[in-house]
Enzyme design. Structure first.
Site, PDB file in Angstrom:
ATOM      1  CE1 TYR A 146     -14.510   9.751  39.849  1.00 31.60           C
ATOM      2  CE2 TYR A 146     -14.186  10.046  37.492  1.00 31.60           C
ATOM      3  CZ  TYR A 146     -14.191  10.567  38.772  1.00 31.60           C
ATOM      4  OH  TYR A 146     -13.889  11.875  38.963  1.00 31.60           O
ATOM      5  CE  LYS A 196     -16.694   9.956  56.154  1.00 31.72           C
ATOM      6  NZ  LYS A 196     -16.402  11.112  57.048  1.00 31.72           N
ATOM      7  CG  ASP A 228     -13.958  13.780  57.120  1.00 30.47           C
ATOM      8  OD1 ASP A 228     -13.008  12.974  57.222  1.00 30.47           O
ATOM      9  OD2 ASP A 228     -14.977  13.711  57.844  1.00 30.47           O
ATOM     10  CG  ASP A 252     -12.073  14.386  40.245  1.00 30.96           C
ATOM     11  OD1 ASP A 252     -11.259  14.957  39.494  1.00 30.96           O
ATOM     12  OD2 ASP A 252     -13.295  14.639  40.250  1.00 30.96           O
ATOM     13  CG  ASP A 256     -10.022  20.183  40.649  1.00 24.44           C
ATOM     14  OD1 ASP A 256      -9.260  19.435  40.008  1.00 24.44           O
ATOM     15  OD2 ASP A 256     -10.961  20.823  40.122  1.00 24.44           O
TER      16      ASP A 256
HETATM   17  C1  IPM Z   1     -10.002  14.757  35.954  1.00 23.85           C
HETATM   18  C2  IPM Z   1     -11.370  15.070  35.424  1.00 23.85           C
HETATM   19  C3  IPM Z   1     -12.047  13.800  34.958  1.00 23.85           C
HETATM   20  C4  IPM Z   1     -12.232  12.911  36.186  1.00 23.85           C
HETATM   21  C5  IPM Z   1     -13.388  13.958  34.235  1.00 23.85           C
HETATM   22  C6  IPM Z   1     -13.290  14.904  33.073  1.00 23.85           C
HETATM   23  C7  IPM Z   1     -13.916  12.639  33.785  1.00 23.85           C
HETATM   24  O1  IPM Z   1     -12.116  15.750  36.373  1.00 23.85           O
HETATM   25  O2  IPM Z   1      -9.212  14.120  35.227  1.00 23.85           O
HETATM   26  O3  IPM Z   1      -9.682  15.149  37.079  1.00 23.85           O
HETATM   27  O4  IPM Z   1     -13.178  13.117  36.956  1.00 23.85           O
HETATM   28  O5  IPM Z   1     -11.426  11.992  36.363  1.00 23.85           O
HETATM   29 MN    MN Z   2     -10.935  16.416  38.090  1.00 22.96          MN
END
Ligand code: IPM
Ligand code: MN
Ligand code: NAD
Length: 357
Positions: A146, A196, A228, A252, A256
């Site tokens: 990032y 990785k 992975d 990140d 999810d």
């Molecule tokens: C998260 C989001 C953020 C990230 C974005 C909105 C910058 O996806 O907090 O998970 O990638 O960190």
């Molecule tokens: Mn995110």
């Protein structure tokens, strides 16, 4: 902060899309627990994200940044949306969030994933794979892909060319891995360091530092898992994980995926912590433009983020626990928003929590 704090100062950044809807619910939960326990919280609301771009031409103003730095804690809804998504746009809502994280120095993003037993059927995974899921992802938050330099988008030799860089100093890895070890000590004493290292230099550094740090934590079982494989194991044997620590981008993506285990993105909270200074609290989900403005967003991820704020920034463990119990109780009673297969609105779901405070 001491046990009898001054009036805690909390900056609210509701943001865009469903951000304001879920932030309001979290503030109601904080107000309710404050009333119950005789605490005082002072809220200061500010613009951040797309709404700030529309008003000020920048996703976060210097004044807002200063207000966040001067607060006890910052509570964020979500930022972003299709109207600010043009890849050629000079400024982006997400840029404000990244600047804020960096300025606050919150290098560790804690994302607990705990499955409520009554939600076993809300996940697409088979219930027998989900039993006992209780994991904590510690995502590195102020480095890696990032923030690494160079980061450019240019024309080179007549071709369009773009670069992102995954870069770490040893100290950046050490501080987040150390925190993950400490957190593992208070849990099931298992730490998976996800990297990785079979391909990336930055991961080979990560792995060396994890091994060095492990010497100070002989009680914790450390394993290295390739990212992975970690993605696969999150859906095949999720209950085998206790604490996971990993690079910014890996964390990140994996969180999810992990959200699916407990039934919905809308349930996951997070706490971003540094070395002292205000913490930043935000649900893991985004601004959900597909449901924004309909009053149907799940507020629990935001409410649980407020509980983490009580715990980590205000040191109000009892109050944090009360909020978590209220959420847990609401779920146990069958309260469900649409993302969990129910019919409750954001407001009704929030009420189900507030009734238990
Ligand atoms: C998260 C989001 C953020 C990230 C974005 C909105 C910058 O996806 O907090 O998970 O990638 O960190
Ligand atoms: Mn995110
Ligand atoms: P998202 O998390 O906003 O939505 C993904 C899916 O989950 C959508 O179908 C959405 O309706 C659903 N969902 C998310 N939160 C929910 C909730 N509380 N209740 C019910 N359903 C919920 O991800 P996206 O659609 O990929 O991203 C939308 C925007 O949000 C993008 O601009 C992205 O950059 C931004 N984003 C911001 C943050 C943040 O501010 N911390 C985090 C992630 C994404």
């Amino acid at each position: 902060m001491s046990d009898q704090p001054h009036t805690a100062r909390i900056v609210l950044l509701p943001g865009d899309g469903i951000g304001p809807e879920v932030t309001q619910a979290a503030v109601q939960a904080l107000d309710a627990v404050a009333r119950r326990c005789g605490r005082q919280f002072h809220f200061e609301e500010r613009l951040m994200g797309g709404c700030a771009i529309d008003r000020h031409g920048t996703p976060i103003t210097d004044e807002t940044l200063q207000a966040c730095l001067a607060a006890d804690a910052v509570l964020l809804g979500a930022v972003g949306g299709p109207q600010w998504d043009d890849p050629l746009a000079p400024v982006r809502p997400e840029g404000g969030l990244l600047r804020l994280r960096k300025a606050l120095g919150v290098f560790a993003n804690l994302r607990p994933v705990r499955l409520h037993p009554s939600l076993l059927d809300a996940s697409p995974l088979r219930p027998e794979r989900l039993e006992g899921v209780d994991l904590l992802v510690v995502r590195e938050l102020t480095g890696g892909l990032y923030f690494g330099e160079p980061k450019t988008h240019e024309v080179r030799d007549g071709r369009r060319y773009a670069v992102d860089t995954m870069a770490y100093f040893d100290y950046e890895v050490r501080r987040v891995v150390e925190l993950a070890f400490r957190l593992a000590l208070g849990r099931r004493k298992k730490l998976a360091s996800v990297d990785k290292a079979n391909v990336l230099e930055s991961s080979r550094l990560w792995r060396q530092v994890a091994l060095e740090t492990a010497r100070d934590f002989p009680q914790v079982a450390l394993e290295h898992v390739l990212v992975d494989t970690a993605a696969m194991r999150l859906v095949t044997r999720p209950s085998a994980f206790d604490v996971i620590v990993t690079e910014n981008t890996f964390g990140d993506i994996l969180t999810d995926e992990a959200a699916v285990l407990c039934g919905s993105m809308g349930l996951l909270p997070s706490a971003s912590l540094g070395d002292g200074g205000p913490g930043l609290y935000e649900p893991v989900h985004g601004s959900a433009p597909d449901i924004a403005g309909q009053g149907i967003a799940n507020p629990l991820g935001a409410i649980l983020s407020a509980a983490l704020l009580l715990r980590y920034s205000l040191r109000l463990e009892e109050e944090a626990w009360l909020v978590e119990q209220a959420v847990w109780g609401a779920l146990a009673s069958g309260a469900r928003t649409r993302d969990l297969g129910g019919t409750l609105s954001t407001h009704e779901m929030t009420r189900a929590v507030l009734e238990r405070l």
